[in-house]
Scaffold this motif. Structure first.
Motif, PDB file in Angstrom:
ATOM      1  N   LEU A 308       0.845  -1.205   0.000  1.00 49.92           N
ATOM      2  CA  LEU A 308       0.000   0.000   0.000  1.00 49.92           C
ATOM      3  C   LEU A 308       0.876   1.249   0.000  1.00 49.92           C
ATOM      4  CD1 LEU A 308      -2.704  -1.253   2.509  1.00 49.92           C
ATOM      5  CD2 LEU A 308      -3.116  -0.575   0.128  1.00 49.92           C
ATOM      6  N   ALA A 309       1.892   1.245   0.874  1.00 50.17           N
ATOM      7  CA  ALA A 309       2.797   2.398   0.942  1.00 50.17           C
ATOM      8  C   ALA A 309       3.471   2.613  -0.409  1.00 50.17           C
ATOM      9  CB  ALA A 309       3.836   2.181   2.035  1.00 50.17           C
ATOM     10  N   ALA A 310       3.850   1.515  -1.055  1.00 45.28           N
ATOM     11  CA  ALA A 310       4.543   1.612  -2.347  1.00 45.28           C
ATOM     12  C   ALA A 310       3.635   2.239  -3.406  1.00 45.28           C
ATOM     13  CB  ALA A 310       5.010   0.234  -2.801  1.00 45.28           C
ATOM     14  N   ILE A 311       2.370   1.893  -3.392  1.00 44.88           N
ATOM     15  CA  ILE A 311       1.449   2.454  -4.392  1.00 44.88           C
ATOM     16  C   ILE A 311       1.376   3.977  -4.252  1.00 44.88           C
ATOM     17  CG2 ILE A 311      -0.985   2.618  -5.075  1.00 44.88           C
ATOM     18  CD1 ILE A 311      -1.181  -0.425  -4.475  1.00 44.88           C
ATOM     19  N   PHE A 312       1.214   4.452  -3.012  1.00 42.14           N
ATOM     20  CA  PHE A 312       1.115   5.905  -2.844  1.00 42.14           C
ATOM     21  C   PHE A 312       2.427   6.601  -3.177  1.00 42.14           C
ATOM     22  CE2 PHE A 312      -2.332   4.320  -0.045  1.00 42.14           C
ATOM     23  CZ  PHE A 312      -3.366   4.806  -0.822  1.00 42.14           C
ATOM     24  N   LYS A 315       2.649   6.669  -6.966  1.00 46.58           N
ATOM     25  CA  LYS A 315       1.679   7.596  -7.560  1.00 46.58           C
ATOM     26  C   LYS A 315       2.175   9.033  -7.380  1.00 46.58           C
ATOM     27  CE  LYS A 315      -2.234   8.537  -9.584  1.00 46.58           C
ATOM     28  NZ  LYS A 315      -2.371   8.206 -11.010  1.00 46.58           N
ATOM     29  N   GLU A 316       2.662   9.336  -6.162  1.00 43.09           N
ATOM     30  CA  GLU A 316       3.089  10.706  -5.889  1.00 43.09           C
ATOM     31  C   GLU A 316       4.395  11.072  -6.582  1.00 43.09           C
ATOM     32  OE1 GLU A 316       2.771  10.617  -1.589  1.00 43.09           O
ATOM     33  OE2 GLU A 316       0.611  10.254  -1.905  1.00 43.09           O
ATOM     34  N   ASN A 317       5.272  10.113  -6.760  1.00 47.71           N
ATOM     35  CA  ASN A 317       6.576  10.436  -7.352  1.00 47.71           C
ATOM     36  C   ASN A 317       6.666  10.222  -8.849  1.00 47.71           C
ATOM     37  OD1 ASN A 317       8.648  11.167  -5.099  1.00 47.71           O
ATOM     38  ND2 ASN A 317       7.315   9.582  -4.268  1.00 47.71           N
ATOM     39  N   TYR A 318       5.929   9.258  -9.360  1.00 49.47           N
ATOM     40  CA  TYR A 318       6.046   8.963 -10.798  1.00 49.47           C
ATOM     41  C   TYR A 318       4.796   9.324 -11.584  1.00 49.47           C
ATOM     42  CZ  TYR A 318       9.850   6.198  -8.832  1.00 49.47           C
ATOM     43  OH  TYR A 318      10.948   5.793  -8.132  1.00 49.47           O
TER      44      TYR A 318
END
Ligand code: ARG
Length: 563
Positions: A308-312, A315-318
């Motif tokens: 979950l942390a990786a998805i956000f 999304k925010e960085n790429y």
């Protein structure tokens, strides 16, 4: 050509849209039945007539444009015969274009691909080989369509298993043994831990303690862990090097360890977090799914929390358009749960943007594959074995060949890659040396061999001019036209492979082109007297060579000039 036929039909068949007609049009299995066929079955219902009658009526109403040789009714089909020279000319213009096969539909859009992602202190096995190969091919395919791709290796480098490893290492390990044997030794320690813990359950508490220490930032624990990560990465990178594959980011699960608190807070704020037997979960019963576990009862995060942390983070960085996950199908539920949680947190984009790309098992079907101690199979050993088997074949058949080692590497590794990609990814693949190294089958070596044959023909002709005008009459025979038709599919093949996340579409195309080429080469002499004729024939060799090279590149395979 097809578009023009669609236009003609659309005028005569108002009950179908152009898109529907395009969908219906078939390419007959043999050219004696025409170049395109339109089946009339679908129209029977609306028109309340027998399909052959409809075909006849449409036939009679069409005024033939000059490029159509003949329009014939065969049963319920309308068969279009295109004038061969017009057809060949049209196809040749397409396949000669610059950047043939590429497009810029993805311009300005980013796709994240999460693939490979082996687990630290465990072997890089055949399953990881498959995700690596499929993920890399998807990277190539989307790049060809103009997308910007972030290749992410989500290493399994965090979790309770490292508490166990630390305990085992401190009790039974030695620095020397780990240095000498690397992952093999770490696996031995891990197995040993479980054997001992069966006898002495207190070991499990000790392991939990050490993982909790890792999460708290204990330096001793983190140093040991860091060392295990480095040793593992070094081995993984050897395999990537053999494969000729790279990543933009090694961002394993540990990268998100300071980002999971925030995720838990966001899930709580969204009113989704509930408690169950001391653990924190998101209830998904409304969606017919088991709950998504977020925190264990000791408060530690798990695989899903870090995903979950990786998805956000991504999304925010790429700012991805899509984020793809290539893993075995046994992780299907995990991703359904995680994606659902993201959506329920108020992120509509999760529905279309997060895509799990599962693949089937690799069965070793009784094959003898070299394995190390403890009978585990390392992908690296398979690749090395493939290379050495190809080397043997070369030594037998072509001992004079230059650069034998480089050729053996590309053909051997390519054979393994091709075998993994030839069938639909969801199907299980079986691993059989005698099949995948076969030079005549639907295999990597077969395509490589065809490519090398093209290169060899070109080497022998010194006056070839790729940009010269072509007398099309030299390319209207059945084999030349057949090859042109096959080649011309390339752009559609790349798009189809991307839409379905299916590299096998490209692998099958490569085989089809190779077969069409070998037929062309059997029935046509290439190096003929007449300069114009020779140039036309060689032009097809040149284009075939480029298309084969590009298609193989999309699979992650490097073609060799001689073999
Ligand atoms: N390390 C996992 C495994 O070996 C795969 C990780 C896949 N990626 C992810 N974001 N969960 O099974």
């Amino acid at each position: 050509m097809k578009e023009q036929i669609v236009k003609i039909l659309a005028e005569k068949v108002p009950s179908l849209t152009e898109a529907e007609i395009t969908e219906l049009i078939e390419i007959p299995p043999n050219p004696e039945m025409g170049d395109y066929a339109f089946p009339c079955f679908r129209l029977a219902k609306t028109l309340r007539k027998a399909p052959p009658m409809i075909a006849q009526e449409i036939h009679d109403s069409i005024e033939l444009p000059s490029y159509i040789q003949e329009l014939r009714v065969v049963g319920a089909y309308l068969n279009f015969f295109i004038k061969k020279d017009v057809f060949a000319e049209t196809l040749l213009t397409q396949v000669r274009a610059d950047r043939f096969g590429s497009s810029d539909e993805g311009e300005g859009k980013t796709i994240c691909i999460d693939y490979s992602s082996p687990n630290v202190a465990k072997n890089f096995h055949v399953g990881h080989l498959r995700t690596t190969i499929i993920g890399n091919s998807l990277y190539k395919i989307f790049s060809k369509l103009g997308y910007h791709v972030e290749r992410i290796n989500h290493l399994g480098d965090w979790g309770t298993q490292f508490g166990k490893l630390i305990v085992a290492y401190k009790k039974w390990g030695s620095e020397d043994a780990v240095k000498e044997k690397g992952i093999e030794e770490l696996m031995r320690l891990y197995v040993l831990f479980h054997q001992e813990a069966d006898k002495d359950p207190a070991l499990e508490d000790e392991a939990r303690f050490w993982f909790a220490e890792m999460e708290r930032g204990n330096e001793e624990a983190l140093n040991i862990w860091q060392w295990f990560v480095e040793i593992s990465l070094e081995e993984f990178k050897r395999t990537y090097k053999l494969l000729g594959m790279e990543f933009d980011h090694y961002m394993g699960e540990s990268f998100y360890r300071d980002k999971t608190d925030d995720v838990v807070k966001r899930i709580t704020d969204a009113g989704l977090l509930s408690e169950s037997e001391g653990a924190k979960i998101v209830d998904l019963s409304e969606y017919d799914m088991a709950p998504c576990l977020i925190l264990k009862n000791d408060g530690s995060s798990i695989y899903a929390t870090r995903d979950l942390a990786a998805i956000f983070y991504r999304k925010e960085n790429y700012h991805f358009e899509k984020c793809l996950y290539v893993t075995g199908q046994e992780q299907r539920l995990h991703f359904q749960q995680v994606f659902k949680v993201v959506e329920l947190m108020g992120n509509e984009w999760a529905k279309d943007s997060l895509v799990h790309i599962p693949y089937g098992l690799v069965s070793l079907g009784g094959e003898k594959l070299s394995s190390r101690d403890g009978n585990v199979i390392f992908a690296e050993d398979i690749l090395l074995e493939a290379i050495s088997k190809i080397k043997e074949i070369i030594e037998q058949k072509n001992p004079e060949l230059e650069d034998k080692d480089a050729v053996a590497k590309h053909v051997g590794v390519g054979a393994v890659i091709f075998n993994d990609l030839y069938n639909q990814r969801i199907k299980d693949v079986s691993f059989r040396w005698e099949h995948l190294l076969n030079f005549d089958g639907e295999t990597g070596p077969y395509v490589q061999y065809t490519y090398a044959r093209c290169s060899s023909i070109l080497r022998k002709i010194d006056d070839f001019d790729a940009s010269a005008a072509v007398d099309i009459s030299f390319l209207t025979d059945e084999a030349s036209l057949g090859l042109l038709k096959e080649l011309s599919r390339f752009p559609a093949v790349v798009k189809d492979a991307a839409n379905r996340y299916e590299p096998s579409v490209v692998a099958r195309f490569a085989v089809a082109v190779a077969q069409a080429f070998n037929h062309y080469y059997t029935v046509n002499r290439i190096n003929v007297e007449d300069a114009a004729e020779r140039n036309a024939r060689v032009l097809l060799v040149d284009i075939t060579r480029k298309v084969l090279r590009d298609a193989m590149d999309l699979l992650g395979i490097t073609c060799v000039e001689q073999m």
